[in-house]
Design a protein around this motif. Structure first.
Motif, PDB file in Angstrom:
ATOM      1  N   LEU A 258      41.205  45.563  34.124  1.00 33.69           N
ATOM      2  CA  LEU A 258      40.637  46.757  34.747  1.00 33.69           C
ATOM      3  C   LEU A 258      40.724  46.661  36.268  1.00 33.69           C
ATOM      4  N   MET A 259      40.434  45.489  36.795  1.00 32.85           N
ATOM      5  CA  MET A 259      40.522  45.265  38.240  1.00 32.85           C
ATOM      6  C   MET A 259      41.933  45.544  38.739  1.00 32.85           C
ATOM      7  N   PHE A 260      42.932  45.082  37.998  1.00 33.36           N
ATOM      8  CA  PHE A 260      44.326  45.305  38.400  1.00 33.36           C
ATOM      9  C   PHE A 260      44.661  46.797  38.383  1.00 33.36           C
ATOM     10  N   CYS A 261      44.261  47.481  37.311  1.00 37.15           N
ATOM     11  CA  CYS A 261      44.565  48.917  37.206  1.00 37.15           C
ATOM     12  C   CYS A 261      43.924  49.702  38.347  1.00 37.15           C
ATOM     13  N   LYS A 262      42.706  49.338  38.699  1.00 38.75           N
ATOM     14  CA  LYS A 262      42.028  50.023  39.811  1.00 38.75           C
ATOM     15  C   LYS A 262      42.764  49.776  41.128  1.00 38.75           C
ATOM     16  N   ILE A 263      43.240  48.560  41.315  1.00 37.71           N
ATOM     17  CA  ILE A 263      44.023  48.263  42.521  1.00 37.71           C
ATOM     18  C   ILE A 263      45.255  49.155  42.568  1.00 37.71           C
ATOM     19  N   MET A 264      45.962  49.240  41.439  1.00 38.14           N
ATOM     20  CA  MET A 264      47.190  50.027  41.386  1.00 38.14           C
ATOM     21  C   MET A 264      46.907  51.529  41.450  1.00 38.14           C
ATOM     22  N   ASN A 265      45.687  51.929  41.104  1.00 39.60           N
ATOM     23  CA  ASN A 265      45.307  53.349  41.185  1.00 39.60           C
ATOM     24  C   ASN A 265      44.719  53.700  42.549  1.00 39.60           C
ATOM     25  N   GLY A 266      44.721  52.751  43.482  1.00 38.98           N
ATOM     26  CA  GLY A 266      44.300  53.043  44.855  1.00 38.98           C
ATOM     27  C   GLY A 266      42.816  52.973  45.101  1.00 38.98           C
ATOM     28  N   ALA A 267      42.089  52.206  44.296  1.00 40.35           N
ATOM     29  CA  ALA A 267      40.642  52.070  44.495  1.00 40.35           C
ATOM     30  C   ALA A 267      40.350  51.401  45.834  1.00 40.35           C
ATOM     31  N   SER A 268      39.177  51.680  46.370  1.00 39.33           N
ATOM     32  CA  SER A 268      38.786  51.096  47.658  1.00 39.33           C
ATOM     33  C   SER A 268      38.465  49.615  47.499  1.00 39.33           C
ATOM     34  N   ALA A 269      38.482  48.900  48.601  1.00 41.71           N
ATOM     35  CA  ALA A 269      38.145  47.480  48.582  1.00 41.71           C
ATOM     36  C   ALA A 269      36.728  47.267  48.076  1.00 41.71           C
ATOM     37  N   GLU A 270      35.822  48.168  48.440  1.00 40.23           N
ATOM     38  CA  GLU A 270      34.427  48.046  48.005  1.00 40.23           C
ATOM     39  C   GLU A 270      34.315  48.147  46.487  1.00 40.23           C
ATOM     40  N   SER A 293      49.577  36.120  34.277  1.00 41.82           N
ATOM     41  CA  SER A 293      48.909  37.411  34.497  1.00 41.82           C
ATOM     42  C   SER A 293      47.826  37.317  35.558  1.00 41.82           C
ATOM     43  N   LYS A 294      47.155  36.177  35.643  1.00 42.02           N
ATOM     44  CA  LYS A 294      46.086  36.028  36.640  1.00 42.02           C
ATOM     45  C   LYS A 294      46.674  35.836  38.032  1.00 42.02           C
ATOM     46  N   ARG A 295      47.805  35.174  38.132  1.00 46.61           N
ATOM     47  CA  ARG A 295      48.474  35.054  39.430  1.00 46.61           C
ATOM     48  C   ARG A 295      48.997  36.417  39.874  1.00 46.61           C
ATOM     49  N   ARG A 296      49.494  37.208  38.928  1.00 45.41           N
ATOM     50  CA  ARG A 296      49.941  38.565  39.245  1.00 45.41           C
ATOM     51  C   ARG A 296      48.773  39.403  39.770  1.00 45.41           C
ATOM     52  N   LEU A 297      47.614  39.262  39.120  1.00 44.23           N
ATOM     53  CA  LEU A 297      46.423  39.995  39.557  1.00 44.23           C
ATOM     54  C   LEU A 297      46.043  39.603  40.986  1.00 44.23           C
ATOM     55  N   MET A 298      45.994  38.311  41.263  1.00 44.65           N
ATOM     56  CA  MET A 298      45.588  37.860  42.589  1.00 44.65           C
ATOM     57  C   MET A 298      46.658  38.176  43.640  1.00 44.65           C
ATOM     58  N   TYR A 299      47.890  38.262  43.224  1.00 47.46           N
ATOM     59  CA  TYR A 299      48.958  38.699  44.136  1.00 47.46           C
ATOM     60  C   TYR A 299      48.689  40.138  44.584  1.00 47.46           C
ATOM     61  N   ALA A 300      48.358  41.000  43.631  1.00 42.08           N
ATOM     62  CA  ALA A 300      48.035  42.390  43.960  1.00 42.08           C
ATOM     63  C   ALA A 300      46.782  42.466  44.834  1.00 42.08           C
ATOM     64  N   TYR A 301      45.792  41.663  44.503  1.00 42.48           N
ATOM     65  CA  TYR A 301      44.526  41.666  45.258  1.00 42.48           C
ATOM     66  C   TYR A 301      44.757  41.251  46.712  1.00 42.48           C
ATOM     67  N   GLN A 302      45.465  40.143  46.905  1.00 43.71           N
ATOM     68  CA  GLN A 302      45.679  39.644  48.264  1.00 43.71           C
ATOM     69  C   GLN A 302      46.585  40.569  49.075  1.00 43.71           C
ATOM     70  N   LEU A 303      47.602  41.145  48.430  1.00 40.50           N
ATOM     71  CA  LEU A 303      48.575  41.969  49.146  1.00 40.50           C
ATOM     72  C   LEU A 303      48.082  43.389  49.399  1.00 40.50           C
ATOM     73  N   LEU A 304      47.478  44.013  48.376  1.00 40.55           N
ATOM     74  CA  LEU A 304      47.146  45.434  48.460  1.00 40.55           C
ATOM     75  C   LEU A 304      45.697  45.718  48.840  1.00 40.55           C
ATOM     76  N   ILE A 305      44.800  44.748  48.624  1.00 41.06           N
ATOM     77  CA  ILE A 305      43.392  44.953  48.971  1.00 41.06           C
ATOM     78  C   ILE A 305      43.014  44.167  50.226  1.00 41.06           C
ATOM     79  N   LYS A 306      43.349  42.879  50.253  1.00 42.81           N
ATOM     80  CA  LYS A 306      42.995  42.046  51.410  1.00 42.81           C
ATOM     81  C   LYS A 306      44.025  42.132  52.531  1.00 42.81           C
ATOM     82  N   HIS A 307      45.232  42.600  52.194  1.00 35.09           N
ATOM     83  CA  HIS A 307      46.328  42.703  53.172  1.00 35.09           C
ATOM     84  C   HIS A 307      46.597  41.360  53.844  1.00 35.09           C
ATOM     85  N   ASP A 308      46.527  40.317  53.051  1.00 35.20           N
ATOM     86  CA  ASP A 308      46.762  38.960  53.527  1.00 35.20           C
ATOM     87  C   ASP A 308      48.123  38.512  52.988  1.00 35.20           C
ATOM     88  N   ALA A 309      49.155  38.702  53.789  1.00 38.10           N
ATOM     89  CA  ALA A 309      50.517  38.430  53.340  1.00 38.10           C
ATOM     90  C   ALA A 309      50.732  36.962  53.002  1.00 38.10           C
TER      91      ALA A 309
END
Length: 355
Positions: A258-270, A293-309
């Motif tokens: 669910l966390m991944f889908c929300k990231i991909m659907n443009g949910a806010s960081a909050e 799958s968990k590394r993929r999730l954290m890849y999306a989190y760091q790149l698209l939510i935290k913007h930590d390249a």
């Protein structure tokens, strides 16, 4: 010392031993606990394997801890995978048939517990016939723990996931649960051999469970939509699944997806941080040791939510390493597709941060 107490009750003659012999017995008992636990896992999963093969099932993988022996294209090779709440696993492909409720299930599911109890019945008589302290102590510890593990596995209960006894009870009571578990095993087999969930027949994903495997069905359907990149549809299904706390493992898996889908659907960081609490973070960190799958999730989190390249690239490289050790081929195909989609989005958001 647990092992020392077990032996003291089983072998009263140990009270007459010399100090050196008692010390040797206690040390042996402690070492035996570790060795016995490993042997018991192997014996337990071997029970599932033997009775499964005798019932017409086909070998897919045999896991002890994270070490996983798979068979693909008639060749054996080692991979790595671990699942919270399970020390081992024997996954077999069920026999073909148009009537899943009639496929043999009892011996396959009970085989692990049966082998553990048989181990105790074999080791106790041998132990009492041997005078050597070290061997006798080891066999008594092995037998005692085997007996406990065997009965606790066959007595219906739910710890992290339903145990074999619980699955057997459900399948004996309700043929619909036999169909649900049959379909789950079938889906696992197809994924193992390279099909993705979006390629698998929707009918096979309709488990029809009236019990705890309803959560497994929602997970499968949500993941199938993720594979189609229908993140909005997946989010709807996974939101419902994540609210079901009957089986913690399924709930945490639902929350991570669910966390991944929300990231991909443009949910806010909050909104993401509300889901990504301490419990989920701990689960993802643990599962991320072997699950791509968990590394993929954290890849999306760091790149698209935290913007930590930099942190994102570390997750990406970790995922690339896991693709070579993860055993389920269909999931690897899906994960690499999702990772590529994340990378494309990252380039759009912040092109200079992507190498």
């Amino acid at each position: 010392m647990v092992a020392g107490k077990i032996i003291k009750h089983i072998s009263p003659s140990s009270l007459a031993l010399s100090g050196a012999d008692k010390t040797a017995m206690v040390i042996t008992a402690c070492v035996s606990l570790f060795i016995s636990y490993l042997l018991i896992i192997i014996i337990h999963e071997a029970g599932h394997l033997v009775f499964g093969l005798l019932s017409g099932y086909k070998y897919l993988l045999f896991r002890v801890g994270s070490l996983t022996l798979i068979k693909r294209n008639n060749k054996f090779e080692f991979k790595k995978m671990s699942i919270k709440g399970t020390a081992g696993q024997c996954v077999l492909m069920p026999p073909e048939g148009n009537e899943p409720e009639k496929v043999p299930f009892l011996l396959y599911h009970a085989g692990g517990g049966i082998f553990n109890i048989l181990t105790a019945l074999i080791t106790f008589p041998i132990a009492f016939s041997i005078h050597g302290i070290i061997i006798r102590t080891f066999l008594l510890v092995l037998g005692a723990i085997s007996l406990v593990i065997g009965f606790t596995n066959l007595i219906p209960m739910i710890i992290q996931v339903p145990n074999d006894g619980y699955n057997i009870m459900m399948m004996l009571r309700n043929p619909a649960e036999r169909v649900a578990i049959y379909k789950t095993l079938k889906v696992n087999g197809l994924l193992f051999n390279g099909m993705t969930l979006s390629q698998i027949s929707p009918e096979l994903l309709d488990l029809g469970s009236e019990g705890f495997y309803k959560a497994a069905e929602e997970l499968l359907k949500g993941q199938a939509l993720m594979d189609k990149m229908d993140y909005e549809g997946a989010e709807k299904i996974l939101s419902e699944a994540a609210s079901d706390d009957k089986i913690k493992y399924y709930q945490l898996e639902s929350l991570s997806k669910l966390m991944f889908c929300k990231i991909m659907n443009g949910a806010s960081a909050e909104e993401i941080e509300k889901i990504y609490d301490q419990e989920l973070a701990k689960y993802i960190t643990s599962a991320g040791k072997t699950f791509i799958s968990k590394r993929r999730l954290m890849y999306a989190y760091q790149l698209l939510i935290k913007h930590d390249a930099e942190a994102a690239e570390k997750e990406y490289q970790a995922a690339m390493k896991l693709k070579d050790t993860y055993p389920i081929e269909g999931e690897i195909i899906s994960e690499l597709k999702l990772i590529n989609e994340i990378r494309k989005r990252g380039e759009i958001i912040n092109p200079e941060s992507i190498s």
